[in-house]
Each structure stands twice: as C-alpha cells, then as structure tokens.
Design an enzyme around this catalytic site. Structure first.
Site, short mmCIF file in Angstrom:
data_model
loop_
_atom_site.label_atom_id
_atom_site.label_comp_id
_atom_site.label_asym_id
_atom_site.label_seq_id
_atom_site.Cartn_x
_atom_site.Cartn_y
_atom_site.Cartn_z
N GLN A 70 0.80 -1.19 0.02
CA GLN A 70 0.11 0.01 -0.11
C GLN A 70 0.73 1.18 -0.14
O GLN A 70 2.05 1.36 0.22
CB GLN A 70 -0.80 0.07 1.20
CG GLN A 70 -1.95 -0.97 1.19
CD GLN A 70 -3.08 -0.90 2.18
OE1 GLN A 70 -3.10 -1.50 3.16
NE2 GLN A 70 -4.14 0.14 2.09
N HIS A 71 0.19 2.44 -0.28
CA HIS A 71 0.68 3.66 -0.06
C HIS A 71 1.60 4.27 -1.12
O HIS A 71 1.91 5.46 -1.08
CB HIS A 71 1.05 4.07 1.44
CG HIS A 71 0.31 3.50 2.54
ND1 HIS A 71 -0.95 3.67 2.39
CD2 HIS A 71 0.67 2.61 3.59
CE1 HIS A 71 -1.56 3.08 3.57
NE2 HIS A 71 -0.49 2.46 4.09
N ASP A 243 -2.08 -4.90 -0.06
CA ASP A 243 -1.67 -6.34 0.35
C ASP A 243 -2.47 -6.59 2.06
O ASP A 243 -2.91 -7.70 2.06
CB ASP A 243 -0.31 -6.28 0.94
CG ASP A 243 0.22 -4.84 1.59
OD1 ASP A 243 -0.65 -3.97 2.07
OD2 ASP A 243 1.41 -5.00 1.86
#
Length: 488
Positions: A70-71, A243
C-alpha cells in the site's frame, strides 16, 4: 476454470494459480524486488513477468487480480510514463510533510488538525501515506510534481500494465476501496475522493488542475481484460487491492477475526461494519476488499526484529525461538522496545530500539530472545487494543506472515494477546486473497467464494489463551512502563 493472484510486496512478487471453484493450488512462481524505499516501478513489472514464467504462464487463466504494497506513490506523465521512482510506504523522508499537513488542516492547531483529517479521510497523516509523499514531491521536486498527470498506487499501476499500460490511456486507470483508503485523499465512509487534501498536498489552488486519479471499483467489479501481448492475455482483471485487504481476504477473515501479519511491517486489522474516526492516528480508517471497513494499525518493525536479534546472538531464527521458549515469561524484567527502523505506530520516525532491565541475571541469550519476541508481540497487542477501542470486535487472532513461523511467537502470542490464536499453514495469503477476488469477479456472485481449509496445504493450528491471564498482563505492564522512554 483457473484464477491467478499476484502479490507484489516490498521484497518480492509472488504468483499463485488456483482452481476458481475449490481454491486448490495448481502452480506458483516468485521473483525478487530490489532493496530500498525508492524503486523504479519497472522493477515490479520485470519481477511480475519473471514470477509469471515461474508459475507456468497465465495463458490458460480466466481471471487475475493484483494485491500489492500500500501507499506507494507512482506518478505518471500525460503519456503514461513514470515521472520518477516510486516512494514506498516505508520511506520516511515525508515525516515533516505529515506534520505540516496536520497543522495546515487545523489552521495551526495540531489537535484540531488531527480531528479534521480523521473526519475527512479516515486517517491522520504519517510518513507512510501517499498524501505526505505528494507534499514532499511538491516541496522538493516541483518540476516532477508539475509533470505529474496521474497518481496511482502500486497495485493500480500493475493492473493497468496488465491491461496494456500507456497504450490503454490514463482513463483506463482503476483502483479499489481497500487501496484508495490508504492514500489520505479518499474517504472509506463516503466512498469519495477528497479534493481538498489532494490540493493541500500538491499546493495547488482552486483554479489549478489536479492529477487524474484512478476510478474506484467495487469489490467484484472488473478492471477490464489483459492485453493480448501481455502476461495475462484476455484474462478478466479483478479490481485488485492493497496487501492488507488481500491478506484478510486470503484467510477469509470475518467480523470478530483480528488478523495480525508479521512481515516487513506488523499489521493488526479486522473486518468491521464500523468506520473508525481516530484523531490519534493510531487506527487508520481503511476499507477491505469485500465492501466492509478494515480498521488497521501498522508498525514499521515486525519480523525483522527477530532476524536482527538472531544476528546479534549469532544464531538462526529457529535457535532464537528455542532460546526464547527456554527463558521465563517476562524475561526476568528485561524489555526490548523494537523501534529498530523508527516507528509508524506510535508515530516516531526518528526513534531507535532500546533494551531495559539488563542485569547480571538477564544477561543471557535466552532472556534477550524472549524479550525480543515479547516486545514484538506487545506492539501488536497495543494495536489490537486500539482497534477494540474503535469498535472492532475481537473474538480470536489469525496470525500470518513470516514471523508467524516462529514457534516462540506462536506459543507466546496467546499469552501476550489474551485471545485464542489461530495460525493457518504457511502460505501466500496476499496472493491467495487476490486469487479469491479474481474468482469472485469471474463468478459474478454476490459474495466471494468460500474455499476454506481445502485451499490450504495443511490445517490451521489453534493456540488457546491461558486460563491464568496474569503472566501476560505483567509482560504488557512492564512494556508499557518503558516503551515511551525511547527518543522520537
């Protein structure tokens, strides 16, 4: 019919091919990613193609979905080309940007800013989130910020590349609720992008254009089909997800389950029908991949606490586990605070690890090993308490990730966590969750398929919480006494 799930994690790419109806594993492959907190997305694409070859190709696969870290900030120009290497979730250079954004939304009042962020987007900025990386980009690389015509996340970009990439055009970019909820400019409660925080991040006024953002798909919605000249020709593309949401889907978590994943990061999350609003920022208001909420707490330090301690002792992680189980509960008063790479929860990007309670009697390998395991688990227990405070039901813990392979972690976890702990057999649960999502998109059903234990190579093991909770309370109380003594 066959489906494939892809897990593009921080360290590697894994591909699993499963039977769409039963979940039975047919074949799998993997490839490594380069180290670092700044990575050219081309490395992910190369690794995905290598992993696909290792899995025997995807020409016979009917549907594919991608779960990914992520991110991460992936910036594209107007032609769909990557503007600069992606900044990953664990890149902490945007820590000051996070603090600045909090203050700005609160008109200089940090407490008001935290409340405003929690209410408007469900998260309070920390260095991990995409919104802070965009502010860093605007301040430190304004030319690259100006070239950015679209902003996507790692799973968004990989799904798009499977569909044809730049040839498909920026309008073909998609994402899902789970991954969008970790950006800092999408609200999981309303299901809408929040233009105000994106403008703040990029320092763009009301009369200035914003980058194109991917369309947010529903849980079982399709992102199109794989390009005929790509790794998954003609395959239906699932929405994909981050994830953490993929892992929850992979273990088939339901409300009442709290999933603790001990990988590069430590993640505590649980499916819930309640969207948290936590001004402290400890609990992030993420969404899951099924249409529910997925309140989540994340730490920067998890399984590598075990490997680092093993390295200090000159043993492997198996022997570290043995040593920890030979030592007494509470490690004789020794506490290891595991902030080895700074920390995200609590928000202390400049913190370091610390050992307290070192005496002649605790100066043994076993005591240090036990303190490392207990310190790691205490951090997870703090996260679980924070979830419960925000309304997440906790009936049992599902423990996954590389750190869950340690017998010491498995046996000590119910003592420290105070709940039964279920450990599924080792598996690629992010990739499995993505495969299950692909099967859902393929079926067109109202609910995802239930694969259960039949899709796993082995059976889950349950470790009951001890009848006497006092030893676990003592460990946590001692940890609480010293965890805030470390530097920020």
């Amino acid at each position: 019919m066959l489906v494939a799930g892809i897990d593009s994690s921080t360290q590697s790419c894994k591909v699993v091919v499963r039977d769409a109806e039963t979940g039975k594993l047919v074949r799998e492959g993997r490839a490594s990613h380069p180290d670092g907190t700044e990575v050219d997305p081309a490395a992910w694409w190369s690794a995905l193609q290598e992993a696909v070859v290792g899995a025997g190709g995807l020409a016979d696969v009917d549907a594919v979905a991608v779960g990914a870290q992520q991110h991460g900030m992936v910036c594209l120009d107007a032609d769909g080309q990557v503007v600069r290497p992606a900044l990953l979730w664990n890149d902490t250079r945007s820590a000051q940007a996070a603090a600045d954004l909090i203050a700005e939304l609160g008109d200089g009042d940090e407490e008001a800013g935290r409340r405003a962020w929690a209410e408007q987007v469900g998260v309070v900025p920390v260095a991990s989130f995409t919104v802070t990386k965009l502010r860093w980009l605007a301040d430190h690389e304004p030319e690259n910020a100006a070239r950015t015509a679209a902003v996507v996340l790692p799973h968004d970009w990989l799904t798009w590349m499977l569909a044809g990439g730049p040839a498909a055009g920026l309008d073909a970019l998609t994402t899902d609720r789970g991954d969008a909820s970790g950006t800092g400019y999408w609200n999981a409660s309303t299901g809408e992008y929040v233009e105000r925080t994106l403008r703040m991040a990029l320092r763009r006024g009301e009369d200035e254009d914003l980058p194109h953002l991917p369309r947010v798909l529903g849980p079982a919605e399709s992102a199109g089909r794989g390009a005929q000249d790509g790794p998954a020709p003609g395959a239906l593309l699932g929405a994909g997800t981050g994830d953490n949401a993929a892992a929850a889907m992979g273990v088939e978590a339901v409300p009442g389950d709290v999933v603790i994943s001990l990988g590069t990061s430590g993640v505590v999350s649980g499916p819930s029908d309640t969207a948290p609003v936590d001004p402290s920022g400890i609990v992030a208001g993420f969404a899951d991949a099924t249409g529910r909420q997925l309140p989540l707490v994340c730490t920067l330090n998890a399984a590598r606490v075990l490997t680092a301690t093993a390295d200090m002792l000159g043993v492997d992680v198996g022997r570290l586990s043995d040593l920890a189980l030979e030592a007494p509960s509470g490690a004789g008063g020794m506490v290891l605070v595991p902030y080895l790479e700074g920390e995200r929860t609590p928000d202390r990007p400049g913190a370091t690890g610390a050992v307290h309670g070192l005496t002649l009697s605790t100066s043994t390998p076993g005591h240090l090993a036990r303190a490392a395991v207990e310190g790691l688990l205490c951090g997870m227990a703090d996260g679980m308490d924070a979830l419960a405070d925000q309304g997440t039901r906790v009936d049992r813990v599902v423990l996954v990730g590389g750190g869950a392979r340690s017998e010491a972690v498995r046996r000590i976890a119910p003592v420290v966590l105070g709940h039964p702990v279920v450990v599924p057999p080792p598996g690629e649960y992010v990739a499995d969750g993505a495969a299950r999502q692909a099967a859902w998109a393929l079926s067109g059903a109202d609910e995802p398929p239930t694969w259960g234990e039949g899709a796993r190579d082995g059976e889950s093991t349950t470790y009951d919480a001890p009848a006497d909770a006092a030893p676990g309370r003592a460990v946590r109380e001692r940890y609480a006494q010293v965890r805030d003594l470390t530097d920020r």
